[in-house]
Design a protein around this motif. Sequence first.
Motif, PDB file in Angstrom:
ATOM      1  N   THR A 719     -27.144  34.348  87.266  1.00 21.58           N
ATOM      2  CA  THR A 719     -28.441  34.058  86.663  1.00 21.58           C
ATOM      3  C   THR A 719     -29.544  34.820  87.386  1.00 21.58           C
ATOM      4  OG1 THR A 719     -28.667  32.132  88.109  1.00 21.58           O
ATOM      5  CG2 THR A 719     -27.743  31.768  85.920  1.00 21.58           C
ATOM      6  N   LYS A 741     -22.215  30.975  85.599  1.00 24.63           N
ATOM      7  CA  LYS A 741     -23.641  30.785  85.343  1.00 24.63           C
ATOM      8  C   LYS A 741     -24.272  32.116  84.976  1.00 24.63           C
ATOM      9  CE  LYS A 741     -23.869  27.067  88.770  1.00 24.63           C
ATOM     10  NZ  LYS A 741     -24.504  26.590  90.027  1.00 24.63           N
ATOM     11  N   ASP A 743     -27.644  33.877  82.375  1.00 25.07           N
ATOM     12  CA  ASP A 743     -28.873  33.580  81.640  1.00 25.07           C
ATOM     13  C   ASP A 743     -28.575  33.468  80.157  1.00 25.07           C
ATOM     14  OD1 ASP A 743     -30.484  33.558  83.877  1.00 25.07           O
ATOM     15  OD2 ASP A 743     -30.746  35.731  83.847  1.00 25.07           O
ATOM     16  N   GLN A 744     -29.149  32.439  79.547  1.00 23.64           N
ATOM     17  CA  GLN A 744     -28.999  32.266  78.114  1.00 23.64           C
ATOM     18  C   GLN A 744     -30.013  33.138  77.385  1.00 23.64           C
ATOM     19  OE1 GLN A 744     -26.600  30.478  76.722  1.00 23.64           O
ATOM     20  NE2 GLN A 744     -25.828  29.863  78.736  1.00 23.64           N
ATOM     21  N   LYS A 745     -29.601  33.669  76.254  1.00 23.84           N
ATOM     22  CA  LYS A 745     -30.537  34.438  75.447  1.00 23.84           C
ATOM     23  C   LYS A 745     -31.606  33.521  74.894  1.00 23.84           C
ATOM     24  CE  LYS A 745     -27.195  37.959  74.060  1.00 23.84           C
ATOM     25  NZ  LYS A 745     -26.535  38.626  72.919  1.00 23.84           N
ATOM     26  N   LEU A 747     -33.851  31.540  72.542  1.00 26.48           N
ATOM     27  CA  LEU A 747     -33.706  31.093  71.168  1.00 26.48           C
ATOM     28  C   LEU A 747     -35.073  30.965  70.534  1.00 26.48           C
ATOM     29  CD1 LEU A 747     -31.000  28.353  71.700  1.00 26.48           C
ATOM     30  CD2 LEU A 747     -30.663  30.709  70.936  1.00 26.48           C
TER      31      LEU A 747
END
Length: 1296
Positions: A719, A741, A743-745, A747
Amino acid sequence: MGEVEPGLAGSLEPPEPPEASACRRPGGIRVLKRNMKRNGSRNCLNRRSRFGSRERDWLREDVKRGCVYLYGADMTTAATTATSSSSDLHLVLCTVETPASEICAGEGRESLYLQLHGDLVRRLEPTERPLQIVYDYLSRLGFEDPVRIQEEATNPDLSCMIRFYGEKPCQMDHLDRILLSGIYNVRKGKTQLHKWAERLVVLCGTCLIVSSVKDCQTGKMHILPLVGGKIEEVKRRQHSLAFSSAGAQAQTYHVSFETLAEYQRWQRQASKVVSQRISTVDLSCYSLEEVPEHLFYSQDITYLNLRHNFMQLERPGGLDTLYKFSQLKGLNLSHNKLGLFPVLLCEISTLTELNLSCNGFHDLPNQIGNLLNLQTLCLDGNFLTALPEELGNLQQLSSLGISFNNFSQIPEVFEKLTMLDKVVMAGNRLEVLNLGVLTRMNHIKHVDLRMNHLKTMVTENLEGNKHITHMDLRDNQLTDLDLSSLCNLEQLHCERNYLRELTLSGFSLRTLYANWNRLTAVNVYPVPSLLTSLELSRNLLECVPDWACEARKLEILDMSYNLLTEIPLSLRYLNASANSLECLPSACTGEESLSVLQLLYLTNNLLTDQCIPVLVGHPHLRILHLANNQLQTFPASKLNKLEQLEELNLSGNKLKTIPTTIANCKRLHTLVAHSNNISIFPEILQLPQIQFVDLSCNDLTEILIPEALPATLQDLDLTGNTNLVLEHKTLDMFSHITTLKIDQKPLPTTDSTVASTFWSHGLAETAGQRNKLCVSAVAMDNFAEGVGAVYGMFDGDRNEELPRLLQCTMADVLLEEVQHSTNDMIFMANTFLVSHRKLGMAGQKLGSSALLCYIRPDTADPTSSFSLTVANVGTCQAVLCRGGKPVPLSKVFSLEQDPEEAQRVKDQKAIVTEDNKVNGVTCCTRMLGCTYLYPWILPKPHIFSTPLTIQDELLILGNKALWEHLSYTEAVSVVRHVQDPLAAAKKLCTLAQSYGCQDNVGAMVVYLNIGEEGCTCEMNGLTLPGPVGFASTATIKDAPKPTTPSSSSGIASEFSSEVSTSEVSSEVGSTASDEHNTMGLEAGSLPRPERRCSLHPVPTAGIFQRQPSCATFSSNQSDNGLDSDDDQPVEGVITNGSKVEVEVDIHCCRGRDLENSPTLLEKSSTACPEEHARGLVFGIRRQNSVNSGILLPVNRDKMELQKSPSTSCLYGKKLSNGSIVPLEDSLNLIEVATEAPKRKTGYFAAPTQLEPEDQFVVPRDLEEEVKEQMKQHQESRPEPSEEERTEPPEEFDTAL
């Protein structure tokens, strides 16, 4: 539940219908019979129905009235508890004055029984008052409001903590352990010469008892000792067992059982007895009041355990009958609350071990000197102040425990007890350490005086003491300690005192623990040649003592948190973190092979790249921590020589790469290198033992992975690498990793998921060297529909169930309690107490520390936008960074750090073990759960509330392990300049681990942005596309102070300030016309509720707030309203394009409808100078292509609180300061510009469309002129007609 069965209540009874009078019960109470359904998973009771209205009305009349839940006896087995049939439950309405005898008379019971926390069951005395017991219990937990106590007492969930029975309950498995009996077919002997006959068979204690006559216990009883014998299955007869005694002349009895269940019960219990080698009977924790009658047949009992019961003295099987056990050697009667010493115990001359701790004794009888064979006597947890001289007759006594009593000095009788080698007096009231008394006791080797009140030390003579080898002086108040006369001292514990100087003899010294003092000097003479471990952390030492450098056997040195500038490296373990080290001592030639250094912790120093070559001289290094130093490179040739490395921590430096030679560290299992500038993924995925990798918060762009990943890899953290892109193939290869772990894109944002502008958080948790993570956290940036935030942390120490339960439920409880009370002290305390109750059976044996932080709009302080309320129990803490300095918000409820709580626990006679834990369970004195440790452990929280200001930068939440290794100042200083809250939280966890923490660590960092520049309210035309607008307010300050203006965009302008719902006050001007007053909506047009940010919630009536801010008026035209470069600028107006900045003071005049604005305008024109200084009230009209020039009112009751305003980024262009340009307005830029009002009065006409590139700046010297002109304009303005009020013109003036 079933129907209500009314009963006679006399003066306590609510009104009854006439037909119920025939069903009244005597006794002056009202009984409601309820059928309760048992919840098998939690073993709690859930009501199917509630009180009737008459009963509730009766309770509300007096807070001293209430309800007692009366349960029936529960005779179940452990296997069938979950599916057992529900038992009847009676709800008895009574008062706090109603005794148990009255309730028993009304119920037809002999006695009432009280059970606390699902544990022991105690018979109530006839004069005890059940409802008062419940009220007192709730009051001690922390409830204060009598009405709330009455409400909680009627909650059936309380039965998991306190419960009343009409009959004594006992589970079948408990009965089996005490006694098994029944009439079965019995045959004596191994041969078949004897016939089967029905006999009474009893298994109790260590013997099998068979009666000689059926159904008769008065005749001859055949006793078969089973200890050391055997039990076998009889194959020729179904469900039969053969019981045989031990010895050459063993006897055998065959017993045939009717069912398989009975057969298994007897076999299970008898197998435990025959497996013993010593005749021991354990009847602890069975709520016994007397010894079972059949137990006296077991005359071979040598050890009897009756701990934690309610044994009585004068009963048929009471303590006065224990002398019948002729071979009894060991007796445990602790925790029976006897009050008086049972004198008849002194007649059991065979006793060698006697435990009478925690019984409330104030003195001992002289007859105790008759126990001449006694070797161990435990009297801990009583109220003793002296010991009788007759105790000196016990010459075989080798262990005497008198900890946690009320002794003020060491008893003289210790001099006569020559077999004693220990003085164990922890938790007493000694204030003076008299070494002369200890010197006269030449048989004493160990001295335990921890947790006393020692302040001074007295030495009667210079004679040395050659006998004492171990001394424990922890948790006292000593300032100077000179133990140089103890020449044979091997181990000393003196942590958590106030020591400034320590002097010891080094002849025999092996270990020294002096952490958490104020030491500036430690003197040991001669050099301790046997010293192996030295811990001096958290003191004021500026250098390592010379004698420590000469101690050749020293392996462990912990001097973290001192003022060191240099250290020795001739050790096996060295922790010198958090000092001021700039370099390391270099190893001499030929010493590399002699170095034994294996564990080196140097985190948070000033080390540079020059220290790396020194590390090569220690090839046996297994753990190396160099986090948070000033390293820029790590030469590959140097790392190549550290082949024994198992754990490497390089986080928080300035490294750009990890050397490729790390592939030679075949034993490496942990690599932590987050918060650097690493751009190339290191070659670590080929290491055979790699388990944990943390490369978060770096500059990684891609990962080159081998064809097969190591099977040992369990945790990979990537992350915070914003440029890292992982392909699907890479993610598939990482799928087997336990914890990955990334990073999420981002939304698309919605109203429910948008983050708050005013706070953001980062959370880091690590299990350390434990196999499970027992820390949980809750983080809700948008709490209660976006008007606040909740952050919490829960630490279960050794259990993970309770932290997860609290993580899921505590925020919901807070939301419910906030609706019941606006007092933060009340709703936060009730949140903790209700959460404590909701833990149910899970909270009976397990516990958890809890910390909860609630940010909400501050309605009490007009100068503050938000208030922060923090509550905690246990060891989790929160620290606020205010102006760069730490502000502790929590209180640590532990024995080590809270003397008041430690004294409370001592006064209640809890036993604190040597590891500083209450009854050996927990070091906390307040926590959620662990109800069985009541009253030592309570759930009442510490609560602190403070208004948040613009100086508040961040909030840090951490568990016990974090704050044990980091100070408040250090934690704040190391993260306040870190931009990413996640990186900040990780840095804190890394520091704790680098300082030697091997436990679970949890850290949460909340960045606060409590300032006007963060406002994104839907104000002044800044709105989502819609058919209607709204009104707002503004006030211009008298003496504006230059500040950084907020960029504005929209039809009118953006005010980064707090505003009211219906009015705007100004002395300078606005985009609304001064010629027209406020009016209602056009027919058929309804206003949409104004969307507010958390800084500016919907105001309530009666609250006035004044907040300075900055407003910007901008235009896409020139200063005179014409699109021409030839116009001359107005004199005195600083021009930079067409944007005018005016600092304004916006305040809220809440609770006023827009319809009253004409009256307000009239009053404002004739107001006093003070009122003029504040500004005049006017309205702002929303003007766009849909509703041009219409002045829209917004009533307070329609201004409902909306979600976070940053959701508008779905519909508009978001600027750098967080403001939003509605798509409708930005697309119609030219059209709106052409509709801008023309110049009529004042300096210029402000258009409705903003342009951030151009701006006007009004200088200070024109402000007074501007105000005067505005004042004249307002006074000369004619009263608007009714027609003007209903039909506003398309154009309006803006005067500055």
